[in-house]
Design a protein around this motif. Structure first.
Motif, short mmCIF file in Angstrom:
data_model
loop_
_atom_site.label_atom_id
_atom_site.label_comp_id
_atom_site.label_asym_id
_atom_site.label_seq_id
_atom_site.Cartn_x
_atom_site.Cartn_y
_atom_site.Cartn_z
N ARG A 264 0.99 -1.21 -0.03
CA ARG A 264 -0.02 -0.37 0.00
C ARG A 264 1.00 0.97 -0.09
N ARG A 265 0.43 1.53 -0.78
CA ARG A 265 1.62 3.35 -0.55
C ARG A 265 0.00 4.64 0.06
N TYR A 266 0.26 5.87 0.12
CA TYR A 266 -0.18 6.77 1.05
C TYR A 266 0.62 8.24 0.68
N ARG A 267 -0.07 9.23 0.49
CA ARG A 267 -0.28 10.67 0.54
C ARG A 267 -0.02 10.84 2.14
N ARG B 106 4.18 -4.18 3.71
CA ARG B 106 4.51 -2.82 4.54
C ARG B 106 3.56 -1.91 4.04
N ALA B 107 3.02 -0.79 3.56
CA ALA B 107 2.60 0.48 3.88
C ALA B 107 3.57 1.23 3.66
N ILE B 108 3.41 2.80 2.41
CA ILE B 108 4.63 3.70 3.16
C ILE B 108 3.71 4.69 2.45
N ILE B 109 4.30 5.69 3.42
CA ILE B 109 3.90 7.60 2.75
C ILE B 109 5.32 8.23 1.59
N GLU B 110 4.26 8.58 0.79
CA GLU B 110 4.82 8.74 -0.14
C GLU B 110 5.21 10.55 -0.30
#
Length: 367
Positions: free
Chosen positions: A337-340, A359-363
């Motif tokens: 998952r990718r989030y702002r 894992r998710a990341i904040i971009e």
């Protein structure tokens, strides 16, 4: 700049504008590309780990060097770097003997007080009130990091994806190193989240004979099977000890990694060990959490219990980057998952509900 701030009175994050920090001697200013969404931050949000507030969390960070503090000659503006959550001072007695994972200044200043190693934070609000930093405070558009904790990312390697090397992969590599794995070992990974997924990847890359992943979530088990787990066990509807012994000719595993930080999963890790086996405890439990041990079995069966907080930054982060460049480790396969940044609270609420596989990341924006 924009930053996600934890006020300390509820398990939520709010994005607000705060002044951009300035690096001091031996530090760099990093324009953040991505920051991982980690369970350790969640422990702070839920007040399960004591930490000062208000604070900016985020400790899995990659980005581009924006400015250099005095005395920094190992990096240049424009360098693409990744950082580890343990920020070695390079000077204390533990760092001097290569034990970066035990850095005294990191634990005394950052983990207890939310500051860097002169005893002051680099973050504040417009009114001058301080904001504590969890590691570098990477849930922001910019952060300040000791130069000793910034490692140049090889050309051709995605900068956003390697952000998770800083904790998820870094913690997993430390656990695998502490376990002293051998090719013929049979291992189990109890809890198949971000760290557990990375342990599976490393063990598979090392050629470990049998990798049994244990979790309550079938989606997570399916994901780690694709990363190299040879067997999966759903502990919600299966007797784990019985199943693991059936998979290991009635013996149990040589190494069990506990990657959640809960008394029940700690007990599982011990229960599935073969005689002479090693339990490597990786998950962060709330402070004061007890774990029960059958002392007679511990002694008579020569079991070992090893705590593992992380790898050794100055030695292991360059090694991790070499493995990524060589295609041995693929962090992008763990990221689901990718989030702002403006979705940061949504990301951590999803993590709290157990919805994030891997894992998710904040971009923060484009590289």
């Amino acid at each position: 700049m924009k930053a996600a701030v934890f006020e300390g009175d509820s398990p939520t994050l709010t994005v607000e504008e705060i002044p951009r920090p300035t690096p001091r001697r031996g530090e760099i200013l990093l324009k953040v590309t991505a920051c991982g969404v980690c369970h350790t931050d969640l422990h702070v949000l839920k007040s399960e780990v004591r930490f000062p507030a208000p604070a900016v969390l985020g400790h899995e960070v990659s980005g581009v060097v924006e400015a250099l503090g005095d005395g920094v000659d190992t990096l240049a503006v424009g360098d693409r770097v990744v950082c580890s959550f343990i920020m070695p001072c390079g000077e204390c007695r533990h760092c001097a003997r290569g034990m970066d994972d035990l850095c005294e200044k990191f634990f005394a200043h950052n983990r207890l007080n939310g500051t860097l190693y002169d005893g002051e934070t680099r973050l504040q609000r417009d009114d001058g009130s301080p904001l504590a930093m969890y590691s570098m405070g990477g849930l922001a558009e910019y952060c300040v990091v000791p130069a000793s904790d910034a490692f140049v990312v090889p050309d051709g390697v995605g900068l956003g994806e390697v952000s998770i090397l800083g904790c998820s992969s870094f913690t997993a590599l430390g656990a695998v190193n502490n376990a002293e794995l051998h090719l013929a070992d049979r291992i189990a990974v109890v809890a198949a989240g971000g760290v557990g997924s990375s342990i599976v990847q490393f063990a598979a890359a090392a050629g470990v004979a049998q990798i049994i992943a244990i979790d309550v979530n079938d989606d997570k088990l399916k994901a780690v099977a694709a990363l190299g787990a040879t067997h999966t066990v759903n502990s919600r509807d299966t007797d784990v000890v019985e199943e693991v012994r059936a998979l290991t000719d009635g013996h149990g595993v040589d190494v069990a990694f506990e990657a959640l930080g809960h008394p029940s999963t700690f007990a599982t890790a011990l229960d599935i060990l073969d005689d002479g086996g090693r339990a490597v405890v990786v998950g962060i439990a709330p402070a004061g959490s007890p774990g029960e041990i059958d002392l007679a079995r511990l002694v008579r069966r020569s079991l070992q219990i090893r705590g593992s907080y992380g790898a050794k930054a100055r030695r292991d982060m360059p090694a991790l980057l070499r493995m990524v460049a060589g295609g041995i480790v693929e962090p992008e396969r763990v990221i689901t998952r990718r989030y702002r940044l403006d979705q940061v609270d949504e990301a951590y609420q999803a993590l709290a509900r157990g919805e994030i596989v891997g894992r998710a990341i904040i971009e923060m924006g484009s590289e």
